[in-house]
Design a protein around this motif. Structure first.
Motif, PDB file in Angstrom:
ATOM      1  N   ALA A   2      19.749 -51.749 -29.141  1.00 36.80           N
ATOM      2  CA  ALA A   2      20.599 -52.969 -29.071  1.00 36.80           C
ATOM      3  C   ALA A   2      18.897 -53.224 -27.669  1.00 36.80           C
ATOM      4  CB  ALA A   2      21.532 -52.656 -27.805  1.00 36.80           C
ATOM      5  N   SER A   3      19.136 -54.554 -28.183  1.00 38.17           N
ATOM      6  CA  SER A   3      18.347 -55.827 -27.074  1.00 38.17           C
ATOM      7  C   SER A   3      18.752 -56.100 -25.677  1.00 38.17           C
ATOM      8  CB  SER A   3      18.682 -57.053 -27.668  1.00 38.17           C
ATOM      9  OG  SER A   3      19.451 -57.580 -28.085  1.00 38.17           O
ATOM     10  N   VAL A   4      17.872 -56.604 -24.893  1.00 43.31           N
ATOM     11  CA  VAL A   4      18.519 -56.538 -23.906  1.00 43.31           C
ATOM     12  C   VAL A   4      18.155 -57.904 -23.187  1.00 43.31           C
ATOM     13  CG1 VAL A   4      17.410 -56.126 -21.307  1.00 43.31           C
ATOM     14  CG2 VAL A   4      17.860 -54.423 -22.735  1.00 43.31           C
ATOM     15  N   GLN A   5      18.438 -58.695 -22.929  1.00 42.42           N
ATOM     16  CA  GLN A   5      17.909 -60.494 -22.566  1.00 42.42           C
ATOM     17  C   GLN A   5      18.509 -60.005 -21.179  1.00 42.42           C
ATOM     18  OE1 GLN A   5      20.280 -63.010 -25.159  1.00 42.42           O
ATOM     19  NE2 GLN A   5      18.554 -64.208 -25.145  1.00 42.42           N
ATOM     20  N   PHE A   6      17.663 -61.304 -20.840  1.00 42.87           N
ATOM     21  CA  PHE A   6      17.814 -61.957 -19.014  1.00 42.87           C
ATOM     22  C   PHE A   6      17.636 -63.280 -19.008  1.00 42.87           C
ATOM     23  CE2 PHE A   6      16.877 -58.577 -15.559  1.00 42.87           C
ATOM     24  CZ  PHE A   6      17.299 -57.887 -15.917  1.00 42.87           C
ATOM     25  N   ARG A   7      18.733 -63.612 -18.961  1.00 43.83           N
ATOM     26  CA  ARG A   7      18.952 -65.512 -19.358  1.00 43.83           C
ATOM     27  C   ARG A   7      18.845 -66.219 -17.809  1.00 43.83           C
ATOM     28  NH1 ARG A   7      23.790 -66.026 -23.177  1.00 43.83           N
ATOM     29  NH2 ARG A   7      22.375 -65.641 -25.179  1.00 43.83           N
ATOM     30  N   ASN A   8      17.855 -66.620 -16.875  1.00 45.22           N
ATOM     31  CA  ASN A   8      17.518 -66.994 -15.811  1.00 45.22           C
ATOM     32  C   ASN A   8      18.169 -65.990 -15.278  1.00 45.22           C
ATOM     33  OD1 ASN A   8      17.733 -69.396 -17.969  1.00 45.22           O
ATOM     34  ND2 ASN A   8      16.442 -69.952 -16.827  1.00 45.22           N
ATOM     35  N   VAL A   9      18.031 -65.036 -14.951  1.00 46.99           N
ATOM     36  CA  VAL A   9      18.099 -64.237 -13.774  1.00 46.99           C
ATOM     37  C   VAL A   9      17.374 -64.148 -12.983  1.00 46.99           C
ATOM     38  CG1 VAL A   9      18.295 -61.611 -13.044  1.00 46.99           C
ATOM     39  CG2 VAL A   9      18.870 -62.430 -15.391  1.00 46.99           C
ATOM     40  N   PHE A  24      13.658 -63.166 -20.529  1.00 44.29           N
ATOM     41  CA  PHE A  24      12.762 -62.349 -21.892  1.00 44.29           C
ATOM     42  C   PHE A  24      14.260 -62.109 -22.676  1.00 44.29           C
ATOM     43  CE2 PHE A  24      13.682 -59.429 -17.644  1.00 44.29           C
ATOM     44  CZ  PHE A  24      13.793 -58.154 -18.804  1.00 44.29           C
ATOM     45  N   THR A  25      13.040 -61.094 -23.451  1.00 40.91           N
ATOM     46  CA  THR A  25      14.277 -60.067 -24.279  1.00 40.91           C
ATOM     47  C   THR A  25      13.288 -58.816 -24.687  1.00 40.91           C
ATOM     48  OG1 THR A  25      15.494 -62.406 -25.189  1.00 40.91           O
ATOM     49  CG2 THR A  25      15.579 -60.241 -26.721  1.00 40.91           C
ATOM     50  N   ILE A  26      13.911 -58.134 -24.797  1.00 38.02           N
ATOM     51  CA  ILE A  26      13.500 -56.982 -25.574  1.00 38.02           C
ATOM     52  C   ILE A  26      14.278 -56.274 -26.780  1.00 38.02           C
ATOM     53  CG2 ILE A  26      13.293 -54.211 -24.791  1.00 38.02           C
ATOM     54  CD1 ILE A  26      13.241 -54.665 -21.902  1.00 38.02           C
ATOM     55  N   GLU A  27      13.704 -57.047 -27.824  1.00 40.00           N
ATOM     56  CA  GLU A  27      14.366 -55.988 -29.222  1.00 40.00           C
ATOM     57  C   GLU A  27      14.370 -55.427 -29.503  1.00 40.00           C
ATOM     58  OE1 GLU A  27      14.771 -58.715 -31.031  1.00 40.00           O
ATOM     59  OE2 GLU A  27      13.192 -60.049 -30.102  1.00 40.00           O
ATOM     60  N   PRO A  28      15.015 -54.815 -30.107  1.00 35.66           N
ATOM     61  CA  PRO A  28      15.940 -53.260 -30.259  1.00 35.66           C
ATOM     62  C   PRO A  28      14.885 -52.100 -30.653  1.00 35.66           C
ATOM     63  CG  PRO A  28      17.460 -54.723 -31.196  1.00 35.66           C
ATOM     64  CD  PRO A  28      16.250 -55.305 -31.037  1.00 35.66           C
ATOM     65  N   GLY A  29      14.939 -51.369 -29.997  1.00 35.35           N
ATOM     66  CA  GLY A  29      13.313 -50.448 -30.652  1.00 35.35           C
ATOM     67  C   GLY A  29      11.967 -50.234 -30.450  1.00 35.35           C
ATOM     68  N   GLN A  30      11.934 -51.075 -28.959  1.00 33.66           N
ATOM     69  CA  GLN A  30      10.640 -51.570 -28.682  1.00 33.66           C
ATOM     70  C   GLN A  30      10.712 -50.816 -27.248  1.00 33.66           C
ATOM     71  OE1 GLN A  30       8.817 -55.950 -28.989  1.00 33.66           O
ATOM     72  NE2 GLN A  30       8.456 -54.995 -31.178  1.00 33.66           N
ATOM     73  N   ASN A 184      13.813 -44.676 -32.340  1.00 32.84           N
ATOM     74  CA  ASN A 184      14.155 -45.977 -32.222  1.00 32.84           C
ATOM     75  C   ASN A 184      14.382 -46.246 -31.665  1.00 32.84           C
ATOM     76  OD1 ASN A 184      13.641 -48.220 -33.272  1.00 32.84           O
ATOM     77  ND2 ASN A 184      15.739 -47.989 -34.455  1.00 32.84           N
ATOM     78  N   LEU A 185      14.010 -45.732 -29.570  1.00 35.97           N
ATOM     79  CA  LEU A 185      14.771 -46.430 -28.714  1.00 35.97           C
ATOM     80  C   LEU A 185      14.580 -47.609 -28.474  1.00 35.97           C
ATOM     81  CD1 LEU A 185      15.148 -42.904 -26.388  1.00 35.97           C
ATOM     82  CD2 LEU A 185      16.649 -43.818 -27.660  1.00 35.97           C
ATOM     83  N   THR A 186      14.915 -48.182 -27.485  1.00 31.02           N
ATOM     84  CA  THR A 186      14.944 -49.703 -26.379  1.00 31.02           C
ATOM     85  C   THR A 186      14.427 -49.265 -25.578  1.00 31.02           C
ATOM     86  OG1 THR A 186      16.567 -50.780 -28.288  1.00 31.02           O
ATOM     87  CG2 THR A 186      15.429 -51.238 -25.574  1.00 31.02           C
ATOM     88  N   VAL A 187      13.164 -49.593 -24.426  1.00 28.08           N
ATOM     89  CA  VAL A 187      12.854 -48.896 -23.389  1.00 28.08           C
ATOM     90  C   VAL A 187      12.377 -50.055 -22.741  1.00 28.08           C
ATOM     91  CG1 VAL A 187      10.938 -47.372 -22.126  1.00 28.08           C
ATOM     92  CG2 VAL A 187      12.564 -46.173 -24.008  1.00 28.08           C
TER      93      VAL A 187
END
Ligand code: ADP
Ligand code: ADP
Length: 225
Positions: A2-9, A24-30, A184-187
């Motif tokens: 899955a992706s991880v997204q922070f919006r103005n945190v 920021f955004t962490i793309e899936p599998g990155q 293929n983990l999101t880390v």
């Protein structure tokens, strides 16, 4: 993954702003590293992904779902702690089976799930030992197996090499990277060590004074043009 997204945190502790308007955004599998000196807000950012700290302002999304107000248990995220945080009175197998048991798996299923992850991570044969009977590197693997057994959408590492001797560090970071890529983990990975960040990351977020100073691939950030 899955992706991880922070919006103005933003995260405040009283008068201290630990994380200040970060997006920021962490793309899936990155594998994305949060890099920066002590006190810049890395661990707080990681703990907000996990739901161990709640954001004071802003939005956090995991796999596109708004988790800002969800507790850690409802987020599908696992964290490998700096200190490993293993239960000393439990065997390796019991340590890894603990999470599934708490989530309602039968003892037999929990042990099967735990054995599968222990094999994957090269600890088969050590399952009956106590954590204290393992080397530092092996204890770290148990901590990783314990995080993986919950099949999280996102895996978090807080300075995972800090309790290992210099010789083991390179090996363990390569193992983490290999595991992340093969599954293929999101880390999200916290470190203050630039060399380490360059070696393991798809993408680096450089933090300074509670903010993002720079982001990019290792090549974009640190290689000559
Ligand atoms: P890093 O992981 O980059 O070393 P942290 O996220 O741990 O930084 O800390 C960022 C800032 O927030 C620091 O000034 C730290 O003292 C402060 N801080 C972190 N956690 C707490 C807390 N629970 N209570 C008060 N201040 C905190
Ligand atoms: P790190 O190794 O990530 O820099 P620290 O040693 O800064 O970690 O902090 C360890 C723990 O203490 C973290 O969980 C952090 O949230 C908490 N902490 C850090 N600074 C403070 C503070 N000023 N007051 C209370 N807790 C803090």
């Amino acid at each position: 993954a899955a992706s991880v997204q922070f919006r103005n945190v933003t995260k405040r502790y009283g008068n201290v702003t630990a994380v200040d308007d970060v997006s920021f955004t962490i793309e899936p599998g990155q594998l994305v590293t949060l890099l920066g000196p002590s006190g810049c807000g890395k661990t707080t950012t990681l703990r907000m992904i996990a739901g161990l700290e709640m954001a004071s302002e802003g939005q956090i999304l995991i796999g596109g779902r708004d988790v800002t107000n969800l507790s850690a248990a409802d987020r599908d995220v696992s964290m490998v702690f700096q200190s490993y945080a293993l239960f000393p009175h439990m065997s390796v197998l019991e340590n890894v089976a603990y999470g599934p048991s708490v989530q309602g798996a039968s003892k037999k299923d929990a042990y099967e799930m735990a054995m599968e992850k222990l094999s994957l991570i090269g600890l088969k044969g050590l399952e009956k030992r106590a954590p204290s009977e393992l080397s530092g590197g092996q204890q770290q693997r148990v901590a990783v197996a314990r995080a993986l057994v919950l099949e999280p959408q996102v895996l978090l590492f807080d300075e995972p090499l800090s309790n290992l001797d210099a010789k083991l560090r390179r090996r363990v970071r390569e193992d983490i990277r290999e595991l992340q890529q093969s599954l293929n983990l999101t880390v999200a990975y916290v470190t203050h060590d630039q060399e380490e960040a360059l070696a393991v990351s798809d993408h680096i977020i450089v933090m300074s004074n509670a903010r993002i100073a720079q982001t990019g691939t290792p090549r974009e950030l640190y290689e000559e043009p």
